[in-house]
Design a protein around this motif. Structure first.
Motif, PDB file in Angstrom:
ATOM      1  N   GLY A 142       0.826  -1.201   0.000  1.00 24.31           N
ATOM      2  CA  GLY A 142       0.000   0.000   0.000  1.00 24.31           C
ATOM      3  C   GLY A 142       0.855   1.243   0.000  1.00 24.31           C
ATOM      4  O   GLY A 142       2.083   1.167   0.091  1.00 24.31           O
ATOM      5  N   LEU A 143       0.172   2.372  -0.099  1.00 26.53           N
ATOM      6  CA  LEU A 143       0.905   3.640  -0.066  1.00 26.53           C
ATOM      7  C   LEU A 143       1.261   4.031   1.368  1.00 26.53           C
ATOM      8  O   LEU A 143       1.988   4.994   1.580  1.00 26.53           O
ATOM      9  CB  LEU A 143       0.074   4.753  -0.718  1.00 26.53           C
ATOM     10  CG  LEU A 143      -0.209   4.578  -2.207  1.00 26.53           C
ATOM     11  CD1 LEU A 143      -0.933   5.799  -2.752  1.00 26.53           C
ATOM     12  CD2 LEU A 143       1.082   4.354  -2.984  1.00 26.53           C
ATOM     13  N   TYR A 180      -3.928   3.890  -1.212  1.00 24.01           N
ATOM     14  CA  TYR A 180      -4.233   2.779  -2.104  1.00 24.01           C
ATOM     15  C   TYR A 180      -3.631   1.521  -1.502  1.00 24.01           C
ATOM     16  O   TYR A 180      -2.507   1.550  -1.010  1.00 24.01           O
ATOM     17  CB  TYR A 180      -3.626   3.048  -3.489  1.00 24.01           C
ATOM     18  CG  TYR A 180      -4.021   2.058  -4.558  1.00 24.01           C
ATOM     19  CD1 TYR A 180      -5.286   2.096  -5.130  1.00 24.01           C
ATOM     20  CD2 TYR A 180      -3.130   1.065  -4.989  1.00 24.01           C
ATOM     21  CE1 TYR A 180      -5.648   1.188  -6.112  1.00 24.01           C
ATOM     22  CE2 TYR A 180      -3.494   0.163  -5.977  1.00 24.01           C
ATOM     23  CZ  TYR A 180      -4.753   0.234  -6.536  1.00 24.01           C
ATOM     24  OH  TYR A 180      -5.116  -0.668  -7.509  1.00 24.01           O
ATOM     25  N   GLY A 181      -4.385   0.444  -1.525  1.00 19.76           N
ATOM     26  CA  GLY A 181      -3.874  -0.808  -0.975  1.00 19.76           C
ATOM     27  C   GLY A 181      -4.316  -2.006  -1.793  1.00 19.76           C
ATOM     28  O   GLY A 181      -5.448  -2.040  -2.301  1.00 19.76           O
ATOM     29  N   ARG A 219       4.485   5.622   2.598  1.00 14.96           N
ATOM     30  CA  ARG A 219       5.269   6.046   1.441  1.00 14.96           C
ATOM     31  C   ARG A 219       5.081   7.537   1.205  1.00 14.96           C
ATOM     32  O   ARG A 219       4.119   8.132   1.673  1.00 14.96           O
ATOM     33  CB  ARG A 219       4.851   5.264   0.196  1.00 14.96           C
ATOM     34  CG  ARG A 219       5.219   3.798   0.306  1.00 14.96           C
ATOM     35  CD  ARG A 219       4.687   3.030  -0.875  1.00 14.96           C
ATOM     36  NE  ARG A 219       4.835   1.599  -0.635  1.00 14.96           N
ATOM     37  CZ  ARG A 219       5.524   0.764  -1.418  1.00 14.96           C
ATOM     38  NH1 ARG A 219       6.105   1.205  -2.494  1.00 14.96           N
ATOM     39  NH2 ARG A 219       5.603  -0.502  -1.122  1.00 14.96           N
ATOM     40  N   TRP A 241       3.953   9.241  -1.145  1.00 15.56           N
ATOM     41  CA  TRP A 241       2.732   9.749  -1.743  1.00 15.56           C
ATOM     42  C   TRP A 241       1.489   9.520  -0.914  1.00 15.56           C
ATOM     43  O   TRP A 241       0.386   9.867  -1.304  1.00 15.56           O
ATOM     44  CB  TRP A 241       2.554   9.161  -3.146  1.00 15.56           C
ATOM     45  CG  TRP A 241       3.395   9.923  -4.106  1.00 15.56           C
ATOM     46  CD1 TRP A 241       4.612   9.571  -4.581  1.00 15.56           C
ATOM     47  CD2 TRP A 241       3.102  11.204  -4.653  1.00 15.56           C
ATOM     48  NE1 TRP A 241       5.102  10.542  -5.403  1.00 15.56           N
ATOM     49  CE2 TRP A 241       4.200  11.567  -5.470  1.00 15.56           C
ATOM     50  CE3 TRP A 241       2.027  12.093  -4.537  1.00 15.56           C
ATOM     51  CZ2 TRP A 241       4.235  12.770  -6.170  1.00 15.56           C
ATOM     52  CZ3 TRP A 241       2.072  13.280  -5.225  1.00 15.56           C
ATOM     53  CH2 TRP A 241       3.167  13.618  -6.031  1.00 15.56           C
ATOM     54  N   ALA A 253      -7.880   6.849  -4.317  1.00 20.75           N
ATOM     55  CA  ALA A 253      -7.106   7.499  -5.382  1.00 20.75           C
ATOM     56  C   ALA A 253      -7.953   7.642  -6.636  1.00 20.75           C
ATOM     57  O   ALA A 253      -7.473   8.136  -7.648  1.00 20.75           O
ATOM     58  CB  ALA A 253      -5.848   6.689  -5.684  1.00 20.75           C
ATOM     59  N   LEU A 279      -4.146  10.871  -1.252  1.00 18.18           N
ATOM     60  CA  LEU A 279      -4.139   9.529  -1.817  1.00 18.18           C
ATOM     61  C   LEU A 279      -3.875   8.434  -0.797  1.00 18.18           C
ATOM     62  O   LEU A 279      -3.016   8.583   0.064  1.00 18.18           O
ATOM     63  CB  LEU A 279      -3.039   9.415  -2.891  1.00 18.18           C
ATOM     64  CG  LEU A 279      -3.130  10.293  -4.125  1.00 18.18           C
ATOM     65  CD1 LEU A 279      -1.897  10.083  -4.978  1.00 18.18           C
ATOM     66  CD2 LEU A 279      -4.381   9.973  -4.920  1.00 18.18           C
TER      67      LEU A 279
END
Lengths: 334, 324
Positions: free
Chosen positions: A198-199, A211-212, A202, A204, A231, A209
């Motif tokens: 996932g993000l 996301y996974g 991270r 971003w 996202a 945002l």
């Protein structure tokens, strides 16, 4: 007649409030929100009084049987414990809690106070999901091999941006994918192993945002892939169940009983997207009615407090996998 | 240009021959297959000589050969072709182990011939358009990709590990691993997979989810399952949901289709898209004609195979395999 006190006045609370108004033998009696500017409009629309604290509401209201907790996740425990302390049955929005210690404490205290605790994993009450479950149960697609679930949309703009803070919301897997994880547990039982990327953590994973992508291996052998996204621009849910003798799939962006597009694009942001269904009563009302019937009849609910706990457990295993970069076997969690 | 076909074990050979026969200045010199019975109908249909040994075919005057044998035989056939001085286009996966792949690359280089890997999906028009959109910065930096490469359960040698090197993971991870490497111009760094045999009684892996992390930090999943049932109307499947910092790009390489609901032929997706095999072959032949390597090289084939092999190892060891 069951008397409901609603905690919260945000998007989910509003959906629950109007669902109660649509149901018979159920009476919404009040709305609690520390922010009276938020509580007042909803209270006026639903014709019930607004309160700033749970204690004030219980003190002033003649009768409260059930407290329905629709506040951000990190506030669940406080209200659930208070409600149980006062001997009220509790309906709690998902996820039950952001960590297992809190979830266990909430379950234990409700047991100790002999009140029921229901976790609002509403996807189990969406007819399209009930339908695929019926296909699995009837064996129409044979042995299930691989399942793909997806739930994508914008990051909701909640109270003080709590969704964008991973410490408060747990991120997109905890808040959004947990719907699909719970549904998969209903279909296939317990999860053996989890791998996830996932993000989270991270560069971003900013306010805009998250996301996974989560891979679940169930004890019965089923492999499931769960996409959760904050996202995307449009809210869409999809699923595909592939079995040895058939495939069942669904895509909310294609199978649309109703589609309204206004000529000017509406404002960005807004509250949490609440997928409404054209069925009557809507899935939220069906869920709440089911919980209330369970209180009245003593029947086991479709989704138990333990299910709420286990959904959080799987999510936490996914987050641990994202952090460690390794698969996580349940029961061996740190 | 004179082309030889080594083996019709992989049915893509037939698709390639259709395309080649329609190309100007291209002659198919013959088919070599040690199993004459499977090759004879095609030799007859395309009116081509059939050789029982690939050595015999390689003795003919040829510019290039296409190797469409069983995966485990690619190594032998590519090396023989290279040593005979023929350029080679090899069906994917390039090989069933990395040592073979590296030797194939090395021998081709030493022999002064080009080695191409048949990843036709790079030549699908939606996929090529996606590559352009990414290159022009339309979706910003790529953060994640959700990919699928579903298919039917194949028959014959595909489900015999000694000949195929593996099942769905080997067969279907490589296409998307290649596209993702190409889109992002980065290498696969870490691999983990969950797979199983759940769609047939055959003990080979027929379904799975492969998770990749790339050197640029992006992550991806590939559903490589042979999970399409007989009733499913598909004619192919390669999809990618590409999550970028500035937007989202959805690619469906087989989305160029109309839907047919026929009492006579059933429910079918009927394709109208371009033939990606044509792009693959045109690029290979044009490039070797101009004395330059094809778009998809042997190294590309090796890298994709490396990801698939790491997927197997990760699940056996129940831990992430770090490649670099």
């Amino acid at each position: 007649m069951q008397h409901i006190l609603l905690i919260g006045a945000g998007s989910m609370a509003t959906v629950h409030a109007f669902s109660y108004l649509s149901l018979s033998k159920i009476k919404l009696v009040g709305i609690v929100d520390p922010n009276s500017e938020k509580a007042e409009p909803l209270a006026q629309m639903t014709g019930v009084p607004a309160f700033v604290t749970l204690e004030e509401a219980l003190d002033k209201l003649e009768q409260v049987d059930i407290v329905d907790v629709c506040v951000p996740t990190f506030l669940h425990k406080e209200y659930v414990l208070k409600a149980a302390l006062h001997g009220k049955h509790v309906i709690c929005e998902k996820p039950l809690a952001g960590n297992l210690a809190d979830a266990q404490e909430m379950i234990d205290f409700c047991n100790y106070r002999k009140v029921k605790l229901f976790v609002a994993h509403v996807v189990r009450f969406f007819p399209e999901y009930e339908k695929v479950k019926a296909h699995l149960d009837s064996g129409s697609i044979g042995q299930v091999g691989v399942v793909r679930m997806s739930r994508v949309g914008k990051m909701p703009a909640g109270h003080q941006d709590w969704y964008s803070n991973p410490d408060l919301s747990g991120g997109v897997v905890m808040d959004l994918s947990i719907h699909d994880i719970d549904f998969l547990r209903w279909c296939f039982g317990d999860v053996e192993r989890v791998y996830a990327k996932g993000l989270r953590g991270r560069e971003w994973n900013t306010k805009q945002l998250d996301y996974g992508l989560v891979t679940l291996r169930f004890r019965n052998g089923v492999i499931a892939h769960v996409e959760g996204s904050w996202a995307h621009e449009e809210f869409v849910t999809t699923f595909e169940f592939a079995g040895s003798e058939g495939i069942v799939d669904y895509d909310s962006s294609k199978d649309k009983p109703l589609d309204l597009k206004r000529r000017e694009s509406s404002e960005a942001g807004g509250g949490v997207f609440v997928p409404l269904s054209t069925v009557e009563p809507n899935p939220y009302a069906r869920e709440l009615q089911h919980f209330i019937e369970c209180i009245e009849t003593g029947a086991d609910p479709r989704v138990t407090a333990e299910d709420g706990f286990k959904a959080v457990e799987v999510v936490l295993a996914a987050l641990q996998s994202m952090d460690s970069g390794q698969p996580v076997t349940l029961g061996e969690r740190e | 240009m004179k082309i030889g076909i080594i083996s019709v074990a992989h049915m893509h050979a037939v698709g390639y021959m259709y395309v080649l026969q329609g190309m100007p200045n291209v002659d198919i010199v013959g088919i070599a297959d040690e199993d004459r019975s499977r090759a004879e109908p095609w030799a007859k249909q395309f009116n081509l000589p059939l050789y029982s040994s690939y050595q015999e075919l390689l003795e003919q005057e040829l510019d290039a050969v296409i190797v469409t044998s069983e995966n485990a035989k690619h190594h032998e056939h590519v090396i023989a072709a290279a040593r005979a001085g023929k350029h080679v286009l090899c069906e994917k996966p390039l090989s069933t182990n990395l040592e073979d792949a590296q030797e194939m690359i090395d021998v081709c280089e030493r022999s002064g011939v080009y080695l191409g890997t048949a990843f036709p999906v790079r030549f699908s028009t939606p996929v090529a358009a996606a590559k352009k959109a990414i290159e022009s910065g339309q979706i910003g930096e790529i953060l994640a990709i959700k990919g699928t490469n579903h298919g039917f359960i194949p028959e014959g040698w595909f489900t015999d590990p000694a000949l195929s090197g593996g099942g769905a993971v080997m067969d279907h991870t490589v296409h998307l691993a290649d596209l993702m490497r190409w889109f992002m111009e980065t290498e696969v760094k870490k691999v983990y997979a969950e797979y199983d045999s759940r769609f047939s009684d055959n003990p080979i892996d027929d379904c799975g989810i492969v998770t990749l992390e790339f050197e640029n930090g992006a992550f991806a999943t590939i559903d490589c399952s042979w999970s399409r049932t007989k009733a499913y109307p598909t004619w192919g499947d390669v999809t990618m949901e590409i999550i970028g910092t500035e937007g989202i790009l959805h690619v469906d390489a087989f989305g160029q289709k109309i839907n047919v609901y026929s009492d006579k032929v059933g429910v079918k997706w009927d394709p109208w898209g371009d033939n990606m095999d044509e792009g693959l072959l045109r690029n290979f032949l044009d490039h070797i004609g101009q004395g330059k390597p094809p778009l998809v090289t042997g190294v590309d084939g090796l890298r994709a195979t490396e990801a698939a092999l790491a997927a197997y190892r990760s699940f056996e060891e129940k831990r992430t395999v770090v490649l670099r």
